[in-house]
Design a protein around this motif. Structure first.
Motif, PDB file in Angstrom:
ATOM      1  N   VAL A   1       0.836  -1.203   0.000  1.00  0.00           N
ATOM      2  CA  VAL A   1       0.000   0.000   0.000  1.00  0.00           C
ATOM      3  C   VAL A   1       0.871   1.254   0.000  1.00  0.00           C
ATOM      4  O   VAL A   1       0.630   2.202  -0.758  1.00  0.00           O
ATOM      5  CB  VAL A   1      -0.938  -0.015   1.217  1.00  0.00           C
ATOM      6  N   LEU A   2       1.917   1.250   0.828  1.00  0.00           N
ATOM      7  CA  LEU A   2       2.800   2.426   0.879  1.00  0.00           C
ATOM      8  C   LEU A   2       3.517   2.631  -0.443  1.00  0.00           C
ATOM      9  O   LEU A   2       3.658   3.772  -0.927  1.00  0.00           O
ATOM     10  CB  LEU A   2       3.812   2.264   2.006  1.00  0.00           C
ATOM     11  N   LEU A   3       3.995   1.519  -1.060  1.00  0.00           N
ATOM     12  CA  LEU A   3       4.660   1.635  -2.358  1.00  0.00           C
ATOM     13  C   LEU A   3       3.706   2.167  -3.423  1.00  0.00           C
ATOM     14  O   LEU A   3       4.080   3.003  -4.245  1.00  0.00           O
ATOM     15  CB  LEU A   3       5.220   0.271  -2.763  1.00  0.00           C
ATOM     16  N   GLY A   4       2.460   1.667  -3.393  1.00  0.00           N
ATOM     17  CA  GLY A   4       1.476   2.177  -4.343  1.00  0.00           C
ATOM     18  C   GLY A   4       1.227   3.671  -4.166  1.00  0.00           C
ATOM     19  O   GLY A   4       1.129   4.423  -5.139  1.00  0.00           O
ATOM     20  N   LEU A   5       1.146   4.095  -2.905  1.00  0.00           N
ATOM     21  CA  LEU A   5       0.963   5.532  -2.662  1.00  0.00           C
ATOM     22  C   LEU A   5       2.153   6.343  -3.170  1.00  0.00           C
ATOM     23  O   LEU A   5       1.973   7.423  -3.756  1.00  0.00           O
ATOM     24  CB  LEU A   5       0.764   5.775  -1.162  1.00  0.00           C
ATOM     25  N   LEU A   6       3.375   5.801  -2.955  1.00  0.00           N
ATOM     26  CA  LEU A   6       4.561   6.521  -3.435  1.00  0.00           C
ATOM     27  C   LEU A   6       4.557   6.638  -4.953  1.00  0.00           C
ATOM     28  O   LEU A   6       4.850   7.703  -5.514  1.00  0.00           O
ATOM     29  CB  LEU A   6       5.808   5.780  -2.947  1.00  0.00           C
ATOM     30  N   VAL A   7       4.251   5.531  -5.643  1.00  0.00           N
ATOM     31  CA  VAL A   7       4.203   5.567  -7.114  1.00  0.00           C
ATOM     32  C   VAL A   7       3.134   6.547  -7.594  1.00  0.00           C
ATOM     33  O   VAL A   7       3.345   7.323  -8.539  1.00  0.00           O
ATOM     34  CB  VAL A   7       3.926   4.148  -7.665  1.00  0.00           C
ATOM     35  N   LEU A   8       1.987   6.553  -6.915  1.00  0.00           N
ATOM     36  CA  LEU A   8       0.925   7.483  -7.303  1.00  0.00           C
ATOM     37  C   LEU A   8       1.371   8.925  -7.139  1.00  0.00           C
ATOM     38  O   LEU A   8       1.108   9.774  -8.002  1.00  0.00           O
ATOM     39  CB  LEU A   8      -0.314   7.200  -6.450  1.00  0.00           C
ATOM     40  N   VAL A   9       2.063   9.206  -6.012  1.00  0.00           N
ATOM     41  CA  VAL A   9       2.558  10.574  -5.810  1.00  0.00           C
ATOM     42  C   VAL A   9       3.550  10.967  -6.892  1.00  0.00           C
ATOM     43  O   VAL A   9       3.519  12.081  -7.439  1.00  0.00           O
ATOM     44  CB  VAL A   9       3.189  10.689  -4.401  1.00  0.00           C
ATOM     45  N   VAL A  10       4.471  10.032  -7.245  1.00  0.00           N
ATOM     46  CA  VAL A  10       5.456  10.335  -8.296  1.00  0.00           C
ATOM     47  C   VAL A  10       4.767  10.604  -9.624  1.00  0.00           C
ATOM     48  O   VAL A  10       5.114  11.542 -10.360  1.00  0.00           O
ATOM     49  CB  VAL A  10       6.453   9.166  -8.416  1.00  0.00           C
ATOM     50  N   ILE A  11       3.773   9.787  -9.976  1.00  0.00           N
ATOM     51  CA  ILE A  11       3.054   9.985 -11.243  1.00  0.00           C
ATOM     52  C   ILE A  11       2.324  11.331 -11.247  1.00  0.00           C
ATOM     53  O   ILE A  11       2.374  12.080 -12.242  1.00  0.00           O
ATOM     54  CB  ILE A  11       2.063   8.832 -11.469  1.00  0.00           C
ATOM     55  N   LEU A  12       1.672  11.638 -10.143  1.00  0.00           N
ATOM     56  CA  LEU A  12       0.968  12.921 -10.087  1.00  0.00           C
ATOM     57  C   LEU A  12       1.932  14.090 -10.201  1.00  0.00           C
ATOM     58  O   LEU A  12       1.647  15.072 -10.914  1.00  0.00           O
ATOM     59  CB  LEU A  12       0.176  13.007  -8.780  1.00  0.00           C
ATOM     60  N   MET A  13       3.091  14.019  -9.516  1.00  0.00           N
ATOM     61  CA  MET A  13       4.065  15.098  -9.603  1.00  0.00           C
ATOM     62  C   MET A  13       4.627  15.215 -11.021  1.00  0.00           C
ATOM     63  O   MET A  13       4.831  16.324 -11.531  1.00  0.00           O
ATOM     64  CB  MET A  13       5.198  14.843  -8.607  1.00  0.00           C
ATOM     65  N   THR A  14       4.886  14.064 -11.671  1.00  0.00           N
ATOM     66  CA  THR A  14       5.401  14.091 -13.047  1.00  0.00           C
ATOM     67  C   THR A  14       4.396  14.753 -13.993  1.00  0.00           C
ATOM     68  O   THR A  14       4.760  15.604 -14.819  1.00  0.00           O
ATOM     69  CB  THR A  14       5.713  12.667 -13.503  1.00  0.00           C
ATOM     70  N   CYS A  15       3.133  14.347 -13.869  1.00  0.00           N
ATOM     71  CA  CYS A  15       2.102  14.951 -14.714  1.00  0.00           C
ATOM     72  C   CYS A  15       1.990  16.448 -14.451  1.00  0.00           C
ATOM     73  O   CYS A  15       1.829  17.244 -15.388  1.00  0.00           O
ATOM     74  CB  CYS A  15       0.765  14.255 -14.473  1.00  0.00           C
ATOM     75  N   TYR A  16       2.091  16.794 -13.180  1.00  0.00           N
ATOM     76  CA  TYR A  16       1.986  18.214 -12.838  1.00  0.00           C
ATOM     77  C   TYR A  16       3.126  19.012 -13.474  1.00  0.00           C
ATOM     78  O   TYR A  16       2.911  20.060 -14.087  1.00  0.00           O
ATOM     79  CB  TYR A  16       1.998  18.376 -11.318  1.00  0.00           C
ATOM     80  N   HIS A  17       4.373  18.507 -13.374  1.00  0.00           N
ATOM     81  CA  HIS A  17       5.523  19.222 -13.963  1.00  0.00           C
ATOM     82  C   HIS A  17       5.438  19.248 -15.469  1.00  0.00           C
ATOM     83  O   HIS A  17       5.834  20.236 -16.109  1.00  0.00           O
ATOM     84  CB  HIS A  17       6.821  18.566 -13.502  1.00  0.00           C
ATOM     85  N   LYS A  18       4.939  18.170 -16.078  1.00  0.00           N
ATOM     86  CA  LYS A  18       4.795  18.170 -17.555  1.00  0.00           C
ATOM     87  C   LYS A  18       3.812  19.253 -17.997  1.00  0.00           C
ATOM     88  O   LYS A  18       4.068  19.999 -18.940  1.00  0.00           O
ATOM     89  CB  LYS A  18       4.323  16.798 -18.016  1.00  0.00           C
TER      90      LYS A  18
END
Length: 546
Positions: free
Chosen positions: A349-366
């Motif tokens: 669950v924690l790893l999934g949350l981390l991956v989700l945060v990274v994806i959201l941050m990447t999309c935001y920066h793009k």
């Protein structure tokens, strides 16, 4: 001689009768004495003499049943006491001294001593006198308690005990108990005594077990009532039951400390036995008194019907319980495995949350980079257009030679525009940090610096100059002397001069920025190329590269 003795007898006989009275054992009849069997009894006989009178002799006689008299003892004032052989040692004089008190002591009275006794006195000069008394011997009872047949629960009316007492006179027998029952008595006569027997009947029950049943005997020869107590003993056996497992209850495999207890009370104390219906008892169990102990965790083989047997000398009873083991085929869950599974799930669950945060941050920066790029392209387009307009306005009075000189410059500018484009963009991005804080001058600075970058070119000798500086030199060389200015023109010229000075100052600032930017380029074969670097990064939120 009646004439002589008559007056004397009339005076002395009442005195003799008065002293010959029964004073023993509380007898209410003055000429009757009672004595307890085996006890000593005093037979009283005394005479009160007058002045000058003396008792010379006293003779004690016993009247037999056939009417004949038997001499017991003779008391003489000169010769002492004489006792017949049959009563030797049993008859004694009560007191020593004068014969005024002629009482005797009869020791260890027996039933044969019962009867009438006579006391004969001879006085001088009074003559002889006599008196009689009756001795009654009391035989105290010796009660006995006899038990009936063994009492068992469920019997009908049964004899609990009988109490017998024999004595003279007939004794009285009663019962004292908490137990409900009935009694009956019968009397039997014997020579010189009688006996009475009383029986007590009960209907046996377990509530009677241990209760007291007391026989009470009353008799005149007893100073206190005699009591004989018996404790009832009733044989019984209660119903058997099982403790430790309720009907319909399921035991779980792996349970520890399981037990079954057999309940049953009885008299005599019962014994207990455990069996399993159609199967032997499983291994790992122990019978301890009335309890069946499971000395290990339960398993699937422990199921079945368990029978508890309670028995004593009176009866035998049984009780049974059905044991079912729940989860016979289920594997035991390891606590450690559960912990590891839980930890794994939490990690996932924690790893999934981390991956989700990274994806959201990447999309935001793009998205942010895309917006900055579009804005930058728009600003770049506006800057180029403004630069072209300024160049046209500055060269509107140029001659043909100036145009010819500008042509190579423009050609070179077009050739180097592609190579220096990255430099201009990096310079714009770096300077945009400062322009962001200057809200009022953002547009003008962007236009001027972009104009300088767009006209950058290379000379043959390897030195780089801006297009604006080249144009400035041409304008200076081809400038014609101006006509005399009018007042209006003077004002206009002053304004133009101020604008020119301001423009020159701006150009100096631009050149300074260009020189700073040129440190990031190298000249190769007449072409400016950006120095190779691997640390191109975003330095602010607007996405400008350095």
């Amino acid at each position: 001689c009646p004439g002589v003795l008559g007056p004397w007898v009339a005076l002395t006989l009442p005195r003799l009768v008065m002293v010959l009275s029964s004073l023993f054992q509380g007898s209410s009849v003055w000429n009757s004495i009672t004595a307890v069997l085996g006890k000593d009894v005093v037979l009283p006989c005394s005479y009160k003499v007058s002045e000058g009178e003396r008792v010379v002799q006293i003779t004690w006689m016993k009247r037999r049943e056939d009417g004949t008299a038997q001499e017991l003892a003779v008391l003489n004032w000169q010769h002492g006491t004489y006792v017949q052989t049959a009563y030797s040692g049993r008859v004694l004089r009560q007191s020593e001294g004068s014969l005024e008190d002629g009482s005797i002591l009869l020791k260890n009275a027996v039933q044969a001593d019962e009867g009438a006794y006579e006391c004969h006195l001879i006085t001088f000069p009074g003559g002889s006198f006599e008196s009689s008394l009756t001795l009654k011997i009391l035989v105290p009872p010796l009660p006995t308690l006899n038990l009936g047949p063994p009492l068992e629960e469920g019997q009908g009316r049964t004899l609990a005990a009988s109490c017998t007492a024999e004595g003279n006179p007939v004794p009285t027998v009663t019962w004292e108990t908490e137990v409900r029952g009935t009694d009956s008595s019968r009397v039997s006569s014997h020579p010189r005594s009688a006996s009475v027997t009383s029986e007590f009947y009960v209907v046996p029950g377990r509530s009677m077990h241990g209760k007291a049943l007391t026989c009470i005997v009353s008799h005149p020869g007893l100073q206190h009532k005699k009591r004989i107590t018996h404790t009832l003993n009733v044989a019984y056996l209660s119903d058997a039951s099982v403790l430790g497992h309720e009907e319909g209850e399921d035991w779980v495999a792996g349970k520890e400390g399981a037990f079954l207890k057999c309940l049953g009370d009885g008299n005599p104390p019962p014994t207990y036995n455990w069996t399993r219906l159609n199967d032997p008892l499983p291994s790992g169990v122990k019978i301890k008194g009335d309890t069946l102990l499971f000395q290990r965790p339960l398993n699937s083989e422990d199921g079945g019907v368990y029978v508890c047997q309670v028995a004593n000398g009176f009866a035998t009873k049984e009780a049974e319980t059905t044991i079912s083991i729940k989860g016979n085929r289920a594997k035991q869950v390891d606590v450690v495995s559960i912990s590891m599974i839980g930890a794994g799930l939490i990690s996932v669950v924690l790893l999934g949350l981390l991956v989700l945060v990274v994806i959201l941050m990447t999309c935001y920066h793009k998205r942010k980079t895309k917006r900055i790029t579009e804005k930058y392209e728009e600003e770049l387009t506006l800057t180029r257009e403004n630069s072209i307009r300024r160049l046209h306005s500055s060269h509107s009075t140029d001659t043909r030679n100036q145009m010819e000189e500008n042509l190579p410059l423009r050609s070179e500018s077009r050739q180097g525009s592609f190579r220096g484009d990255s430099l201009c963009r990096e310079s714009l991005r770096a300077d945009s940090l400062c322009r962001d804080s200057r809200q009022g001058s953002f547009r003008a600075d962007s236009l001027r610096e972009t104009s300088l970058c767009s006209v950058m070119s290379e000379e043959a000798e390897g030195r780089s100059y801006s297009t604006l500086s080249t144009v400035r030199e041409i304008e200076t060389q081809t400038e014609l002397p101006p006509p005399p200015p009018t007042p209006v023109q003077e004002d206009q010229m002053e304004k133009e001069k101020e604008e020119k000075e301001q423009e020159e100052e701006e150009q100096r600032d631009s050149e300074k920025n260009i020189k700073q930017a040129m440190t990031h380029f190298v000249q190769e074969n007449g072409t400016l190329r950006a120095k190779p670097t691997s640390n191109g990064i975003y330095i602010n939120g607007r996405g400008h590269l350095v």
